[in-house]
Enzyme design. Sequence first.
Site, PDB file in Angstrom:
ATOM      1  N   ASP A 272       1.716  19.764 -20.895  1.00 19.37           N
ATOM      2  CA  ASP A 272       0.877  18.574 -21.011  1.00 19.37           C
ATOM      3  C   ASP A 272       1.685  17.652 -21.911  1.00 19.37           C
ATOM      4  OD1 ASP A 272      -0.761  16.556 -21.853  1.00 19.37           O
ATOM      5  OD2 ASP A 272      -2.537  17.809 -22.125  1.00 19.37           O
TER       6      ASP A 272
ATOM      7  N   ALA B  63       1.835  14.427 -22.747  1.00 21.52           N
ATOM      8  CA  ALA B  63       1.357  13.080 -23.120  1.00 21.52           C
ATOM      9  C   ALA B  63       2.205  12.464 -24.235  1.00 21.52           C
ATOM     10  CB  ALA B  63      -0.105  13.146 -23.546  1.00 21.52           C
TER      11      ALA B  63
ATOM     12  N   TYR C 298       0.833  -1.208   0.000  1.00 24.43           N
ATOM     13  CA  TYR C 298       0.000   0.000   0.000  1.00 24.43           C
ATOM     14  C   TYR C 298       0.865   1.254   0.000  1.00 24.43           C
ATOM     15  CZ  TYR C 298      -3.709   3.265   1.018  1.00 24.43           C
ATOM     16  OH  TYR C 298      -4.581   4.300   0.937  1.00 24.43           O
TER      17      TYR C 298
ATOM     18  N   HIS D 271     -20.294  13.639 -28.262  1.00 26.20           N
ATOM     19  CA  HIS D 271     -19.841  12.650 -29.236  1.00 26.20           C
ATOM     20  C   HIS D 271     -19.729  11.237 -28.664  1.00 26.20           C
ATOM     21  CE1 HIS D 271     -16.359  14.214 -27.189  1.00 26.20           C
ATOM     22  NE2 HIS D 271     -15.678  13.160 -27.548  1.00 26.20           N
TER      23      HIS D 271
ATOM     24  N   PHE E 136      -6.448  20.114 -24.507  1.00 22.96           N
ATOM     25  CA  PHE E 136      -7.162  18.882 -24.848  1.00 22.96           C
ATOM     26  C   PHE E 136      -8.551  18.958 -24.182  1.00 22.96           C
ATOM     27  CE2 PHE E 136      -8.276  14.417 -23.996  1.00 22.96           C
ATOM     28  CZ  PHE E 136      -8.373  14.000 -25.305  1.00 22.96           C
ATOM     29  N   ASP E 137      -9.543  18.217 -24.716  1.00 21.39           N
ATOM     30  CA  ASP E 137     -10.932  18.349 -24.206  1.00 21.39           C
ATOM     31  C   ASP E 137     -11.035  18.184 -22.688  1.00 21.39           C
ATOM     32  OD1 ASP E 137     -10.567  17.029 -26.634  1.00 21.39           O
ATOM     33  OD2 ASP E 137     -12.030  15.477 -26.157  1.00 21.39           O
TER      34      ASP E 137
ATOM     35  N   LYS F 129      -0.084   7.229 -23.438  1.00 20.88           N
ATOM     36  CA  LYS F 129       0.467   7.456 -24.779  1.00 20.88           C
ATOM     37  C   LYS F 129       1.965   7.102 -24.737  1.00 20.88           C
ATOM     38  CE  LYS F 129      -3.391  10.097 -24.798  1.00 20.88           C
ATOM     39  NZ  LYS F 129      -4.280  10.166 -23.636  1.00 20.88           N
TER      40      LYS F 129
HETATM   41  N1  F0G Z   1      -3.853  15.565 -22.779  1.00 15.40           N
HETATM   42  C1  F0G Z   1      -3.749  15.152 -24.058  1.00 15.40           C
HETATM   43  C2  F0G Z   1      -2.907  15.942 -25.012  1.00 15.40           C
HETATM   44  C3  F0G Z   1      -4.438  14.008 -24.485  1.00 15.40           C
HETATM   45  O1  F0G Z   1      -4.339  13.618 -25.765  1.00 15.40           O
HETATM   46  C4  F0G Z   1      -5.232  13.293 -23.557  1.00 15.40           C
HETATM   47  C5  F0G Z   1      -5.978  12.099 -23.962  1.00 15.40           C
HETATM   48  C6  F0G Z   1      -5.289  13.753 -22.225  1.00 15.40           C
HETATM   49  C7  F0G Z   1      -4.585  14.889 -21.882  1.00 15.40           C
HETATM   50  C8  F0G Z   1      -6.098  13.061 -21.180  1.00 15.40           C
HETATM   51  O2  F0G Z   1      -5.456  11.907 -20.771  1.00 15.40           O
HETATM   52  O3  F0G Z   1      -7.062  10.088 -21.346  1.00 15.40           O
HETATM   53  O4  F0G Z   1      -5.143   9.704 -19.764  1.00 15.40           O
HETATM   54  O5  F0G Z   1      -7.066  11.076 -19.066  1.00 15.40           O
HETATM   55  N2  F0G Z   1      -6.175  11.787 -25.185  1.00 15.40           N
HETATM   56  C9  F0G Z   1      -6.829  10.592 -25.700  1.00 15.40           C
HETATM   57  C10 F0G Z   1      -6.996  10.707 -27.188  1.00 15.40           C
HETATM   58  C11 F0G Z   1      -8.061  10.181 -24.970  1.00 15.40           C
HETATM   59  O6  F0G Z   1      -7.681   9.837 -27.783  1.00 15.40           O
HETATM   60  O7  F0G Z   1      -6.442  11.631 -27.803  1.00 15.40           O
HETATM   61  P1  F0G Z   1      -6.232  10.631 -20.215  1.00 15.40           P
END
Ligand code: F0G
Length: 455
Positions: free
Chosen positions: A210, A212, A70, A445, A122-123, A253
């Site tokens: 960010d 990723a 843990y 979507h 990102f969204d 990613k």
């Molecule tokens: N930032 C970026 C640039 C991303 O592409 C994503 C996720 C996230 C943050 C959020 O990360 O999914 O681990 O919570 N992108 C995926 C896509 C879902 O299909 O582009 P997460």
Amino acid sequence: MQLMEPYRIKVVEPLPITTRPERERLMAEAGYNPFNLRAEDVTIDLLTDSGTGALSAEQQAAGLRGDESYAGGRSFFRFRDAIVDLTDYPHVFPAHQGRAAERILFTALLRPGQVSISNTHFDTTRANVEMLGCEARDLPCPQALDIDADHPFKGDIDLDELAEALETDDVGLVIMTITNNGGGGQPVSMANLRATAELCRRHGVPFFLDAARFAENAWLVIQREPGYAHWSPREVAREAFSLADGCVASLKKDGIAHMGGVLAMHDTELARRCEQLLIAGEGFPTYGGLSGRELDMLAQGLTEVTDPAYLRARAAATEHLAQLIVDAGVAVVRPAGVHAVYLDAGRLLPHIPPHMFPGHALATELYLAGGIRCIELGSLFLGDIDRDGTLTRPARHELVRLAIPRRVYTQSHLEYVAGTIAEVAKTPERMTGYRLVESPAVLRHFKCTLAPVVM
Ligand code: F0G
């Protein structure tokens, strides 16, 4: 030199092969929303490159060594060392995925009414900013808006607009997305990162990445930015992290793992606030919502992802796919990035107006024709749609994203995808538009359903 995948395959899974009549039935049952398809009914799944990569034998072995204690497990320290080796940030928090790390950072950092500035949020990043009563403002460079421009760094932020915003607005944070997923997977140059860092420092505003797709961004810097040709991907990545005060990253990613995220930073006081939120929402700071197994697999994935042979082959595969698609007469966002190819459905389907979602029509047809799953990034996803399903503001472009999972598909799979696109593109006039049947108010979507329109 002939490029090939720099690995061989030890474990395989059969690809589901279906017929067109079966796919027509399955798509209708899914309400014409690819998110509603069962993955076992998809032949080539290009929905996302997130959490869909293949593990290496070394990652599997690392997973077996995972310490599931843990608190204070060995796996955490291996994970932390892998992040510190890349970033040099002393405070490292695992999180179950990127959006959890974002929520913690923004909650600790932003006050209601403040502005978060990005090349493109990102969204989920945008949602996490807005849920705190803040504004998420995108300031992409002007070249980003021209999908045909062969500019090398269309992921850059607009420095003039950034400077002005820092003068006039209450900016709580600047967050640079590398590579810029929302902007077509385009890279950010080191020059732009450095200038952003300087502006932020001058105004005392925290600057985060960010990150990723940090390794893919580094690869494109080496290819495209003068002065970096002889750097290794890891050296470029380290330089990028050194310019920022910290990072959030989805490790689904460039961690090449199925689950995971990270939040890391220099500031000790900010880290203390983040740690409290982490414990309350994700888990104890030495696991943060992940198992020891996953932390170990991530530590290994983070070392493999900066291998030049891996990055070279991945970038070449994407470029090859993009070129085959262009040769078939379908325009794509130029220049191709690494994690995805974006098709210009608006140009292929001029007979389908934005309110009948041409990107969605193309994405659906790729499934019907070849069992390929991908997503629309056009007016369905990004436009403004009112309660009765009417499009009130179309998206700037009607795109379809083919995201490429890491180490999963071979060149012949990608050639199959290109072949399917070429077939479909021979008779674009046969494709029809779609109308919304059900449209939830938020996250449309993912859950909406549609129906074909007889045109
Ligand atoms: N930032 C970026 C640039 C991303 O592409 C994503 C996720 C996230 C943050 C959020 O990360 O999914 O681990 O919570 N992108 C995926 C896509 C879902 O299909 O582009 P997460």
